[in-house]
Design an enzyme around this catalytic site. Structure first.
Site: not given
Length: 215
Positions: A82-84
């Site tokens: 997941v890109k945060i």
């Protein structure tokens, strides 16, 4: 250096994957919008094509929302991380998610300081954006090299994804700087495979073959 593709266009992913060189994908809702796709359905389809890491982006601006989105995205497939975004709320989310065993890609990195914070929070990957740094008169490759050098010096396990690549020299520069991964737009992948001397060589080989094939 592993080669990822940065897109949500499934046909482009299949094409480059068929070359036998693709080891992962980075994508986001903006790319899915360009492809006119439902985001989660698109991520699921991509994860079924490419065995390597698939980065899918959370869009919430506060840590609780990022964490909830990350859990949903990570549940799509085992290879989805997941890109945060790089910000205080993002760091909170990365720290919490790393404790849950959910892999994260801290995106929108523009300095070595930000990369240090992301790795300390437990990010699996960090994504410095070379092209956007170049756009404002900075040297994206220099920032990338600083991050790689610091990580190597302290044996940091966080992997560096060279992102926002605009041309083939960004790819070469990323490899020379020691990036773990380069995430490459489709058009740049196509440009990497081309060279005018290669075209001339193929034409000459074919012309010579025509002269001797019936001998």
């Amino acid at each position: 250096m592993r080669l990822f593709i940065d897109t949500a266009i499934v046909d482009h992913i299949r094409e480059i994957n068929d070359w036998g060189v693709l080891e992962g994908v980075t994508t986001n809702p903006s790319l899915a919008c360009k492809a006119n796709r439902n985001y989660r359905e698109c991520v699921a389809e991509i994860a079924g094509i490419v065995d390597g890491p698939i980065s899918a982006e959370a869009v919430s601006l506060e840590a609780p929302g990022m964490i909830a989105e990350a859990r949903e995205l990570a549940a799509i497939a085992a290879n989805v991380n997941v890109k945060i975004p790089m910000c205080p709320e993002g760091l909170k989310a990365i720290s919490a998610l790393s404790k849950e065993g959910i892999e994260t890609n801290c995106t929108l990195i523009f300095s070595a300081n930000q990369a240090l914070l992301a790795s300390s929070a437990g990010a699996t990957f960090v994504s410095p954006f070379l092209g956007r740094l170049d756009d404002i008169g900075n040297d994206g490759l220099r920032v990338l090299a600083e991050i790689v050098e610091i990580y190597e010096y302290y044996a940091v396990e966080t992997q560096v994804i060279s992102a926002s690549l605009r041309h083939v020299q960004h790819v070469v520069g990323s490899a020379l700087a020691g990036a773990d991964i380069a995430t490459i737009p489709y058009d740049v992948f196509k440009a990497m495979a081309r060279h005018p001397l290669t075209d001339i060589g193929i034409e000459r080989f074919l012309a010579d073959w025509e002269k001797i094939k019936d001998l």
